[in-house]
Write a protein that holds these residues in place. Structure first.
Motif, short mmCIF file in Angstrom:
data_model
loop_
_atom_site.label_atom_id
_atom_site.label_comp_id
_atom_site.label_asym_id
_atom_site.label_seq_id
_atom_site.Cartn_x
_atom_site.Cartn_y
_atom_site.Cartn_z
N ASP A 1 0.81 -1.22 0.00
CA ASP A 1 0.00 0.00 0.00
C ASP A 1 0.85 1.28 0.00
N HIS B 1 0.55 3.50 -2.46
CA HIS B 1 -0.38 4.52 -2.98
C HIS B 1 0.35 5.68 -3.65
N ASP C 1 -1.72 -2.17 -4.11
CA ASP C 1 -1.96 -0.74 -3.98
C ASP C 1 -0.63 0.02 -4.08
N HIS D 1 -6.65 -0.65 -5.96
CA HIS D 1 -6.35 0.66 -6.53
C HIS D 1 -5.54 0.54 -7.84
N HIS E 1 -3.54 -9.20 -2.08
CA HIS E 1 -3.80 -7.86 -1.56
C HIS E 1 -4.88 -7.87 -0.47
N HIS F 1 -4.10 -4.00 2.08
CA HIS F 1 -5.42 -3.44 1.79
C HIS F 1 -5.95 -2.42 2.80
N HIS G 1 -4.56 -1.17 5.54
CA HIS G 1 -3.53 -0.35 6.19
C HIS G 1 -3.51 -0.55 7.70
FE LIG Z 1 -4.49 0.54 0.20
#
Ligand SMILES: [Fe+2]
Ligand SMILES: [Fe+2]
Length: 246
Positions: free
Chosen positions: A8, A10, A41, A73, A139, A177, A179
């Motif tokens: 993650d 991002h 992610d 994402h 994920h 996923h 966090h």
């Molecule tokens: Fe995420």
């Protein structure tokens, strides 16, 4: 053997925090891990420019064996096309010096829910048929974890996947996923969730972190492993979360 598990990132103008990313990168490269697993992610929106940015960052992680899977994402805006161009197949099966790592794409384009699908169970069973240390990476969550709110983050076919992995005697499941860093021990299978690695999308009072898993074969004649899971935070602070023999 040392496995780094992060998730993650991002990558985006809005959420990626470069100072934290740099600090974490330095910690990973100092650890000099044997395997790095990244559970999705990578990007915020699956856009091409975000993929290019995150690829440059991931290339700076000094480890030759990296296993990546996409997150929900990454599959937005048809981002799964860029994932396959830049990284590898969305599903992978690698044998890395006594370790089998199976990575799966649990995302579906433009849907947040996770799904694996019965069509994948056969090859996964086959991939885990040996005596190696066995890692499954995805994920979405395999089981509910605290602080993730109304439960819609678990795979829709989680019960069947859990049963499959348990029968295959998988040692370690790595997820991301929501966090929230967390560890469950289910029938001697560690299910390890990662927090966000370097994004500002932290939940509650959690902070950015990644997981360090250290696995040691007790005796080369058997398949018993001593496993330690630690969490590493920015500036290199490390906390032991659990240790077990399996
Ligand atoms: Fe995420
Ligand atoms: Fe996600």
């Amino acid at each position: 053997m040392q496995i780094v598990h992060l998730s993650d990132l991002h990558f985006s103008e809005a959420y990626f925090v470069p100072e934290i990313a740099e600090s974490m990168l330095q910690s990973i490269n100092q650890l000099d891990p044997d395997i790095v697993v990244i559970t999705g992610d990578l990007t915020e929106n699956g856009f091409s420019a975000e993929y290019d940015g995150v690829k440059k960052f991931i290339d700076r992680i000094a480890c030759k064996d990296k296993v990546l899977v996409p997150g929900n994402h990454d599959s937005k805006n048809a981002g799964y096309i860029h994932f396959e161009d830049l990284f590898e197949n969305r599903f992978s099966n690698r044998n890395l010096g006594g370790v089998t790592v199976v990575g799966v794409d649990s995302s579906q384009p433009d849907i947040d829910e996770g799904h694996l699908g019965r069509e994948n169970y056969g090859w996964i069973k086959e991939a885990f048929s040996g005596q190696n240390f066995k890692i499954f990476a995805l994920h979405h969550h395999l089981v509910p974890i605290p602080l993730s709110g109304r439960e819609n983050s678990v795979l829709v076919d989680a019960g069947d996947v859990l049963d499959l992995l348990n029968r295959c005697k998988v040692n370690l499941v790595l997820c991301g996923h929501c966090h929230i860093p967390h560890v469950w021990n289910l029938n001697n299978m560690l299910v390890v969730n990662a927090g966000t690695f370097c994004s500002s999308k932290t939940r509650g009072k959690t902070t950015q972190c990644f997981n360090l898993i250290q696995a040691e074969n007790e005796n080369s004649d058997n398949n018993n492993w001593k496993v330690r899971v630690s969490r590493v935070f920015p500036q290199g602070k490390m906390e032991l979360i659990t240790k077990t023999v399996m």
